[in-house]
Motif scaffolding. Sequence first.
Motif, PDB file in Angstrom:
ATOM      1  N   THR A 147       0.843  -1.208   0.000  1.00  0.00           N
ATOM      2  CA  THR A 147       0.000   0.000   0.000  1.00  0.00           C
ATOM      3  C   THR A 147       0.875   1.254   0.000  1.00  0.00           C
ATOM      4  OG1 THR A 147      -1.692  -1.231   1.205  1.00  0.00           O
ATOM      5  CG2 THR A 147      -1.926   1.159   1.201  1.00  0.00           C
ATOM      6  N   GLN A 148       1.973   1.237   0.766  1.00  0.00           N
ATOM      7  CA  GLN A 148       2.902   2.380   0.749  1.00  0.00           C
ATOM      8  C   GLN A 148       3.355   2.646  -0.687  1.00  0.00           C
ATOM      9  OE1 GLN A 148       5.713   0.821   4.023  1.00  0.00           O
ATOM     10  NE2 GLN A 148       6.224   2.989   3.953  1.00  0.00           N
ATOM     11  N   ILE A 149       3.727   1.568  -1.377  1.00  0.00           N
ATOM     12  CA  ILE A 149       4.260   1.727  -2.737  1.00  0.00           C
ATOM     13  C   ILE A 149       3.174   2.230  -3.680  1.00  0.00           C
ATOM     14  CG2 ILE A 149       5.211   0.483  -4.739  1.00  0.00           C
ATOM     15  CD1 ILE A 149       6.620  -1.357  -2.632  1.00  0.00           C
ATOM     16  N   SER A 150       2.010   1.593  -3.660  1.00  0.00           N
ATOM     17  CA  SER A 150       0.995   1.982  -4.656  1.00  0.00           C
ATOM     18  C   SER A 150       0.506   3.410  -4.401  1.00  0.00           C
ATOM     19  CB  SER A 150      -0.158   0.975  -4.695  1.00  0.00           C
ATOM     20  OG  SER A 150      -0.829   0.995  -3.464  1.00  0.00           O
ATOM     21  N   ARG A 151       0.343   3.817  -3.130  1.00  0.00           N
ATOM     22  CA  ARG A 151      -0.117   5.193  -2.859  1.00  0.00           C
ATOM     23  C   ARG A 151       0.953   6.213  -3.220  1.00  0.00           C
ATOM     24  NH1 ARG A 151      -3.467   4.384   2.852  1.00  0.00           N
ATOM     25  NH2 ARG A 151      -5.239   3.284   1.928  1.00  0.00           N
ATOM     26  N   THR A 152       2.226   5.878  -2.975  1.00  0.00           N
ATOM     27  CA  THR A 152       3.293   6.852  -3.287  1.00  0.00           C
ATOM     28  C   THR A 152       3.462   6.987  -4.797  1.00  0.00           C
ATOM     29  OG1 THR A 152       4.410   6.243  -1.238  1.00  0.00           O
ATOM     30  CG2 THR A 152       5.699   7.484  -2.844  1.00  0.00           C
ATOM     31  N   VAL A 153       3.441   5.870  -5.508  1.00  0.00           N
ATOM     32  CA  VAL A 153       3.617   5.924  -6.960  1.00  0.00           C
ATOM     33  C   VAL A 153       2.472   6.706  -7.606  1.00  0.00           C
ATOM     34  CG1 VAL A 153       3.620   4.501  -9.064  1.00  0.00           C
ATOM     35  CG2 VAL A 153       5.075   3.880  -7.139  1.00  0.00           C
ATOM     36  N   SER A 154       1.242   6.544  -7.076  1.00  0.00           N
ATOM     37  CA  SER A 154       0.157   7.300  -7.719  1.00  0.00           C
ATOM     38  C   SER A 154       0.152   8.772  -7.279  1.00  0.00           C
ATOM     39  CB  SER A 154      -1.209   6.633  -7.550  1.00  0.00           C
ATOM     40  OG  SER A 154      -1.475   6.431  -6.214  1.00  0.00           O
ATOM     41  N   ASP A 166       3.257  10.622  -6.510  1.00  0.00           N
ATOM     42  CA  ASP A 166       4.477  11.325  -6.957  1.00  0.00           C
ATOM     43  C   ASP A 166       4.903  10.878  -8.346  1.00  0.00           C
ATOM     44  OD1 ASP A 166       4.534  12.336  -4.403  1.00  0.00           O
ATOM     45  OD2 ASP A 166       6.121  11.004  -3.690  1.00  0.00           O
ATOM     46  N   SER A 167       5.839  11.682  -8.936  1.00  0.00           N
ATOM     47  CA  SER A 167       6.465  11.238 -10.188  1.00  0.00           C
ATOM     48  C   SER A 167       7.665  10.374  -9.821  1.00  0.00           C
ATOM     49  CB  SER A 167       6.900  12.446 -11.022  1.00  0.00           C
ATOM     50  OG  SER A 167       7.766  13.229 -10.232  1.00  0.00           O
ATOM     51  N   THR A 168       7.371   9.153  -9.409  1.00  0.00           N
ATOM     52  CA  THR A 168       8.437   8.238  -8.994  1.00  0.00           C
ATOM     53  C   THR A 168       8.051   6.820  -9.414  1.00  0.00           C
ATOM     54  OG1 THR A 168       9.712   7.500  -7.092  1.00  0.00           O
ATOM     55  CG2 THR A 168       7.419   7.905  -6.678  1.00  0.00           C
ATOM     56  N   ASP A 169       8.978   5.883  -9.258  1.00  0.00           N
ATOM     57  CA  ASP A 169       8.621   4.509  -9.621  1.00  0.00           C
ATOM     58  C   ASP A 169       8.844   3.574  -8.426  1.00  0.00           C
ATOM     59  OD1 ASP A 169      11.327   3.979  -9.457  1.00  0.00           O
ATOM     60  OD2 ASP A 169      11.652   4.291 -11.595  1.00  0.00           O
ATOM     61  N   GLU A 170       8.396   2.336  -8.602  1.00  0.00           N
ATOM     62  CA  GLU A 170       8.436   1.376  -7.497  1.00  0.00           C
ATOM     63  C   GLU A 170       9.855   1.151  -6.978  1.00  0.00           C
ATOM     64  OE1 GLU A 170       6.246  -2.252  -8.057  1.00  0.00           O
ATOM     65  OE2 GLU A 170       7.372  -3.251  -6.442  1.00  0.00           O
ATOM     66  N   VAL A 171      10.835   1.125  -7.906  1.00  0.00           N
ATOM     67  CA  VAL A 171      12.224   0.853  -7.495  1.00  0.00           C
ATOM     68  C   VAL A 171      12.697   1.936  -6.522  1.00  0.00           C
ATOM     69  CG1 VAL A 171      14.614   0.691  -8.328  1.00  0.00           C
ATOM     70  CG2 VAL A 171      12.763  -0.397  -9.617  1.00  0.00           C
ATOM     71  N   GLN A 172      12.395   3.209  -6.860  1.00  0.00           N
ATOM     72  CA  GLN A 172      12.834   4.296  -5.987  1.00  0.00           C
ATOM     73  C   GLN A 172      12.089   4.260  -4.638  1.00  0.00           C
ATOM     74  OE1 GLN A 172      12.258   8.628  -6.830  1.00  0.00           O
ATOM     75  NE2 GLN A 172      14.482   8.622  -6.909  1.00  0.00           N
ATOM     76  N   VAL A 173      10.802   3.959  -4.684  1.00  0.00           N
ATOM     77  CA  VAL A 173      10.046   3.915  -3.410  1.00  0.00           C
ATOM     78  C   VAL A 173      10.596   2.792  -2.525  1.00  0.00           C
ATOM     79  CG1 VAL A 173       7.779   3.751  -2.324  1.00  0.00           C
ATOM     80  CG2 VAL A 173       7.991   4.854  -4.539  1.00  0.00           C
ATOM     81  N   ARG A 174      10.939   1.664  -3.118  1.00  0.00           N
ATOM     82  CA  ARG A 174      11.520   0.564  -2.316  1.00  0.00           C
ATOM     83  C   ARG A 174      12.856   0.985  -1.714  1.00  0.00           C
ATOM     84  NH1 ARG A 174       8.751  -4.193  -2.155  1.00  0.00           N
ATOM     85  NH2 ARG A 174       7.345  -4.610  -3.907  1.00  0.00           N
ATOM     86  N   ALA A 175      13.650   1.771  -2.465  1.00  0.00           N
ATOM     87  CA  ALA A 175      14.947   2.248  -1.943  1.00  0.00           C
ATOM     88  C   ALA A 175      14.715   3.189  -0.754  1.00  0.00           C
ATOM     89  CB  ALA A 175      15.732   2.957  -3.046  1.00  0.00           C
ATOM     90  N   ILE A 176      13.671   4.021  -0.847  1.00  0.00           N
ATOM     91  CA  ILE A 176      13.377   4.949   0.258  1.00  0.00           C
ATOM     92  C   ILE A 176      12.911   4.155   1.479  1.00  0.00           C
ATOM     93  CG2 ILE A 176      11.910   6.879   1.011  1.00  0.00           C
ATOM     94  CD1 ILE A 176      11.979   7.907  -1.920  1.00  0.00           C
ATOM     95  N   ILE A 177      12.048   3.173   1.243  1.00  0.00           N
ATOM     96  CA  ILE A 177      11.567   2.333   2.364  1.00  0.00           C
ATOM     97  C   ILE A 177      12.757   1.647   3.050  1.00  0.00           C
ATOM     98  CG2 ILE A 177      10.245   0.236   2.937  1.00  0.00           C
ATOM     99  CD1 ILE A 177       8.183   1.181   0.805  1.00  0.00           C
ATOM    100  N   ALA A 178      13.725   1.197   2.230  1.00  0.00           N
ATOM    101  CA  ALA A 178      14.899   0.503   2.788  1.00  0.00           C
ATOM    102  C   ALA A 178      15.760   1.444   3.636  1.00  0.00           C
ATOM    103  CB  ALA A 178      15.731  -0.104   1.658  1.00  0.00           C
TER     104      ALA A 178
END
Length: 205
Positions: A135-142, A144-156
């Motif tokens: 849910t963190q990934i899908s809400r952030t991707v929709s 921001d102008s970002t992609d799943e790979v970057q959101v996973r890096a931020i979560i990490a």
Amino acid sequence: MFVVGLTGGIGSGKSAVSRLFEAFGVTVIDADQVAREVVEPGEQALDNIAQRFGSDILLSNGSLDRSALRKIVFEEPRQRDWLEDLLHPLIRTRIMLKLEQSNSGYAMLASPLLLETDQHLLVNHILVVDVDVETQISRTVSRDSTDEVQVRAIIAAQMPREERVSKADDLIDNRGNEEQLKIVVEKLHREFMKKAQQDWENDIG
Ligand SMILES: CC(C)(COP(=O)(O)OP(=O)(O)OC[C@H]1O[C@@H](n2cnc3c(N)ncnc32)[C@H](O)[C@@H]1O)[C@@H](O)C(=O)NCCC(=O)NCCS
Ligand SMILES: Nc1ncnc2c1ncn2[C@@H]1O[C@H](COP(=O)(O)OP(=O)(O)OP(=O)(O)O)[C@@H](O)[C@H]1O
């Protein structure tokens, strides 16, 4: 001053929760907003960033190219450490000033890194807003102008979900819709008003 610290991973709903508390008249200090203020044009920290990363890190109007810096720091931990060493003391000082100026029944500090930094020392009570990683990934991707790979890096780069939840005095499960969130926030606001009142009575003896 009774201060509630609100935290949660990227895209968990800190801003959504903050807006609901603000609607009850609570002063909310947003660490992400403060992080933007300390790098505004004219601030020393922006010059430091341009010296390190070159003038390409600035947009044509002289402001910080945030998405370029985001790409660098979430690909290279060494650069993130440098940026955090520069900005976190400035962010903390400015948060403390804003807390001193706050005059609502209680104040709230909303920060993604409340528990990762010494910002948690500024608060009396820890409120965590939590959703599952998908849910963190899908809400952030929709959002921001970002992609799943970057959101996973931020979560990490953030505290693992389980560890954050284990440190919560109160937990908001934000997997439901915004109507459900509103009901939970209303109940918490009543509890925090009571706690702030008790805190004040204890202080005056
Ligand atoms: C890297 C930057 C330029 C990216 O800017 P951008 O406008 O794209 O994102 P924004 O600042 O709105 O942050 C969005 C989210 O990213 C995550 N995030 C930001 N910085 C960090 C960090 N250092 N570590 C882990 N997660 C972070 C948070 O979940 C935050 O809510 C910016 O986030 C930044 O300056 N970060 C360093 C300062 C910091 O630690 N800020 C967090 C609040 S203390
Ligand atoms: N309960 C919900 N139902 C549906 N969408 C939601 C809900 N809560 C938040 N959102 C949406 O999810 C996105 C992320 O929420 P929000 O911006 O509040 O997260 P955040 O924790 O502040 O993120 P960041 O760490 O990046 O600052 C936003 O687009 C927001 O509108």
